[in-house]
Motif scaffolding. Structure first.
Motif, PDB file in Angstrom:
ATOM      1  N   ALA A 145       0.809  -1.219   0.000  1.00 29.01           N
ATOM      2  CA  ALA A 145       0.000   0.000   0.000  1.00 29.01           C
ATOM      3  C   ALA A 145       0.843   1.271   0.000  1.00 29.01           C
ATOM      4  O   ALA A 145       0.526   2.239  -0.695  1.00 29.01           O
ATOM      5  N   LYS A 146       1.931   1.294   0.768  1.00 32.29           N
ATOM      6  CA  LYS A 146       2.736   2.509   0.892  1.00 32.29           C
ATOM      7  C   LYS A 146       3.286   2.951  -0.456  1.00 32.29           C
ATOM      8  O   LYS A 146       3.260   4.148  -0.797  1.00 32.29           O
ATOM      9  N   ASN A 147       3.783   2.006  -1.243  1.00 32.71           N
ATOM     10  CA  ASN A 147       4.336   2.354  -2.554  1.00 32.71           C
ATOM     11  C   ASN A 147       3.244   2.590  -3.593  1.00 32.71           C
ATOM     12  O   ASN A 147       3.442   3.382  -4.524  1.00 32.71           O
ATOM     13  N   ARG A 148       2.102   1.921  -3.451  1.00 34.54           N
ATOM     14  CA  ARG A 148       1.007   2.130  -4.405  1.00 34.54           C
ATOM     15  C   ARG A 148       0.470   3.555  -4.341  1.00 34.54           C
ATOM     16  O   ARG A 148      -0.088   4.058  -5.325  1.00 34.54           O
ATOM     17  N   LEU A 149       0.608   4.216  -3.200  1.00 31.45           N
ATOM     18  CA  LEU A 149       0.127   5.591  -3.076  1.00 31.45           C
ATOM     19  C   LEU A 149       0.822   6.526  -4.055  1.00 31.45           C
ATOM     20  O   LEU A 149       0.275   7.542  -4.463  1.00 31.45           O
ATOM     21  N   LYS A 150       2.038   6.163  -4.456  1.00 30.29           N
ATOM     22  CA  LYS A 150       2.812   7.019  -5.364  1.00 30.29           C
ATOM     23  C   LYS A 150       2.449   6.791  -6.827  1.00 30.29           C
ATOM     24  O   LYS A 150       2.906   7.527  -7.703  1.00 30.29           O
ATOM     25  N   ALA A 151       1.635   5.779  -7.083  1.00 35.20           N
ATOM     26  CA  ALA A 151       1.290   5.424  -8.458  1.00 35.20           C
ATOM     27  C   ALA A 151       0.252   6.372  -9.039  1.00 35.20           C
ATOM     28  O   ALA A 151      -0.535   6.992  -8.311  1.00 35.20           O
ATOM     29  N   TYR A 152       0.258   6.470 -10.370  1.00 35.74           N
ATOM     30  CA  TYR A 152      -0.777   7.201 -11.102  1.00 35.74           C
ATOM     31  C   TYR A 152      -1.809   6.188 -11.603  1.00 35.74           C
ATOM     32  O   TYR A 152      -1.509   4.991 -11.745  1.00 35.74           O
ATOM     33  N   PRO A 153      -3.033   6.625 -11.878  1.00 33.17           N
ATOM     34  CA  PRO A 153      -4.089   5.686 -12.285  1.00 33.17           C
ATOM     35  C   PRO A 153      -3.710   4.781 -13.452  1.00 33.17           C
ATOM     36  O   PRO A 153      -4.076   3.599 -13.462  1.00 33.17           O
ATOM     37  N   HIS A 154      -2.958   5.305 -14.445  1.00 35.22           N
ATOM     38  CA  HIS A 154      -2.626   4.481 -15.608  1.00 35.22           C
ATOM     39  C   HIS A 154      -1.665   3.341 -15.264  1.00 35.22           C
ATOM     40  O   HIS A 154      -1.485   2.407 -16.063  1.00 35.22           O
ATOM     41  N   GLN A 155      -1.071   3.403 -14.082  1.00 35.02           N
ATOM     42  CA  GLN A 155      -0.148   2.356 -13.662  1.00 35.02           C
ATOM     43  C   GLN A 155      -0.855   1.221 -12.906  1.00 35.02           C
ATOM     44  O   GLN A 155      -0.205   0.266 -12.480  1.00 35.02           O
ATOM     45  N   LEU A 156      -2.172   1.334 -12.753  1.00 35.20           N
ATOM     46  CA  LEU A 156      -2.942   0.328 -12.041  1.00 35.20           C
ATOM     47  C   LEU A 156      -3.835  -0.460 -13.001  1.00 35.20           C
ATOM     48  O   LEU A 156      -4.266   0.055 -14.033  1.00 35.20           O
ATOM     49  N   SER A 157      -4.105  -1.695 -12.659  1.00 33.82           N
ATOM     50  CA  SER A 157      -5.060  -2.502 -13.431  1.00 33.82           C
ATOM     51  C   SER A 157      -6.478  -2.025 -13.146  1.00 33.82           C
ATOM     52  O   SER A 157      -6.719  -1.221 -12.230  1.00 33.82           O
ATOM     53  N   GLY A 158      -7.441  -2.551 -13.921  1.00 29.36           N
ATOM     54  CA  GLY A 158      -8.830  -2.169 -13.696  1.00 29.36           C
ATOM     55  C   GLY A 158      -9.319  -2.550 -12.314  1.00 29.36           C
ATOM     56  O   GLY A 158     -10.007  -1.774 -11.647  1.00 29.36           O
ATOM     57  N   GLY A 159      -8.937  -3.746 -11.862  1.00 33.95           N
ATOM     58  CA  GLY A 159      -9.350  -4.185 -10.538  1.00 33.95           C
ATOM     59  C   GLY A 159      -8.751  -3.331  -9.435  1.00 33.95           C
ATOM     60  O   GLY A 159      -9.423  -2.991  -8.454  1.00 33.95           O
ATOM     61  N   MET A 160      -7.474  -2.968  -9.576  1.00 37.16           N
ATOM     62  CA  MET A 160      -6.810  -2.115  -8.588  1.00 37.16           C
ATOM     63  C   MET A 160      -7.431  -0.719  -8.574  1.00 37.16           C
ATOM     64  O   MET A 160      -7.631  -0.126  -7.504  1.00 37.16           O
ATOM     65  N   SER A 161      -7.745  -0.208  -9.748  1.00 37.50           N
ATOM     66  CA  SER A 161      -8.381   1.117  -9.827  1.00 37.50           C
ATOM     67  C   SER A 161      -9.734   1.105  -9.126  1.00 37.50           C
ATOM     68  O   SER A 161     -10.088   2.060  -8.424  1.00 37.50           O
ATOM     69  N   GLN A 162     -10.481   0.017  -9.305  1.00 39.36           N
ATOM     70  CA  GLN A 162     -11.780  -0.077  -8.640  1.00 39.36           C
ATOM     71  C   GLN A 162     -11.610  -0.143  -7.130  1.00 39.36           C
ATOM     72  O   GLN A 162     -12.401   0.436  -6.374  1.00 39.36           O
ATOM     73  N   ARG A 163     -10.572  -0.815  -6.655  1.00 37.46           N
ATOM     74  CA  ARG A 163     -10.303  -0.869  -5.215  1.00 37.46           C
ATOM     75  C   ARG A 163      -9.940   0.507  -4.672  1.00 37.46           C
ATOM     76  O   ARG A 163     -10.317   0.864  -3.549  1.00 37.46           O
ATOM     77  N   VAL A 164      -9.233   1.291  -5.465  1.00 41.57           N
ATOM     78  CA  VAL A 164      -8.916   2.663  -5.059  1.00 41.57           C
ATOM     79  C   VAL A 164     -10.193   3.486  -4.935  1.00 41.57           C
ATOM     80  O   VAL A 164     -10.369   4.256  -3.977  1.00 41.57           O
ATOM     81  N   MET A 165     -11.119   3.308  -5.890  1.00 43.43           N
ATOM     82  CA  MET A 165     -12.388   4.030  -5.828  1.00 43.43           C
ATOM     83  C   MET A 165     -13.180   3.627  -4.582  1.00 43.43           C
ATOM     84  O   MET A 165     -13.813   4.467  -3.937  1.00 43.43           O
TER      85      MET A 165
END
Length: 333
Positions: A145-165
């Motif tokens: 989670a700590k490193n994922r916070l630095k990511a931009y949306p295009h660097q995430l899969s669809g499932g990961m993006s939905q989890r962020v939402m």
């Protein structure tokens, strides 16, 4: 009886004026108790999302919204100022939108976008906001989670993006979560994971949830009650078990008949002829009458939502399973 958490009484949404006016939502009434899960189902264009967007205040200025009552947690939303509504919308009522990839801002990191919610509604900044962001990503089971916070949306899969939402929607611990087609564009495995996550979080946090979907499989597994919408109107509302066992409206019956798992052995899936009426070809009386296999002369008069032994139904026949062939005249619209 306690007051429901959410009460919507005769909500209508009209776009445009005069001859070009289009009634996207027509006299929809809903109520939801705390901790309950209500599914709102219907095909595209039935008014499901527009109903919830009207509640959230997210429709454009061209939308003319009217309701006898819009109450949440004992408060009258229509009597509130815009500032007062902003203290509720996004905090006590939150929403997961259909397409996570387009809902997230591609120009900002995940942390920036979640922190904005925390700052706006909870006043969290700096280290406190950073730590809360990590906790939220861990809550929705995003690894590292700590490193994922630095990511931009295009660097995430669809499932990961939905989890962020989902993390953003849960940031302020809402009393009501609206999930608008939360598994759209996700593969089957990820769909199951997202719904398992939502169901677990809803139960652990004692939230009420409105699940907007066209997938009756999701309804059967996740909801307590279901409201069926067609062409902007609610045509049936009942407990999930009753809907699946004995649908009271022809449109609900058609939706169930089109489920592949219930059509094993048939040569093709069941479908209703015709299309949903548009702005310029809405029939008199029941809006389903041009497509309905049970159409009758009485169907061409206005039909109101009425109580029946099976829940609420907008049909001249409160129990279609009891209709005999002799009762059906076959009159076309």
């Amino acid at each position: 009886m306690t007051e429901p958490l959410l009460h919507i009484d005769h909500l209508s949404v009209v776009f445009g004026k005069g001859e070009r006016a289009f009634r996207a939502v027509d006299q929809v009434s809903l109520s939801l108790q705390a901790q309950d899960v209500l599914a709102v189902v219907g095909e595209s264009g039935s008014g499901k999302s527009v109903t919830m967007m009207a509640l959230m205040g997210l429709l454009p200025s061209s939308a003319n919204i009217h309701a006898n009552s819009l109450r949440f947690n004992g408060q009258d939303l229509q009597a509130m100022s815009a500032k007062q509504k902003r203290q509720i919308i996004g905090k006590d009522i939150s929403m997961i939108f259909q397409d996570a990839m387009s809902s997230l801002n591609p120009s900002f990191t995940i942390e920036t976008q979640i922190s904005e919610v925390l700052k706006t509604h909870l006043g969290l900044k700096g280290a406190a906001a950073h730590q809360r962001c990590i906790e939220l990503l861990q809550l929705v089971e995003i690894p590292d989670a700590k490193n994922r916070l630095k990511a931009y949306p295009h660097q995430l899969s669809g499932g990961m993006s939905q989890r962020v939402m989902i993390a953003m929607a849960l940031a302020c611990e809402p009393k009501l979560l609206i999930a608008d087609e939360p598994t759209t564009a996700l593969d089957v495995t990820v769909q199951a994971q997202i719904m398992d996550l939502l169901r677990r979080l809803q139960q652990e946090r004692h939230m009420a949830m409105i699940l907007i979907t066209h997938d009756l499989g999701l309804v059967a597994e996740n909801a307590h009650e279901v409201a069926v919408m067609y062409a902007g109107q609610m045509v049936e509302r009942s407990h999930v078990a009753k809907i699946f066992k004995r649908p009271a409206h022809p449109y609900t019956e058609a939706l169930l008949a089109a489920i592949p798992e219930l059509s094993i052995g048939q040569k093709r899936l069941h479908s209703l002829p015709g299309v949903v009426p548009s702005q310029y070809d809405r029939p008199q009386g029941c809006l389903l009458s041009p497509r309905c296999p049970y159409v009758h002369e009485a169907c061409h008069q206005p039909v109101l939502l009425q109580n029946s032994p099976f829940g609420q139904v907008r049909c001249v026949y409160p129990d279609i399973s009891a209709i005999s062939t002799s009762q059906i005249t076959g009159v076309s619209a």
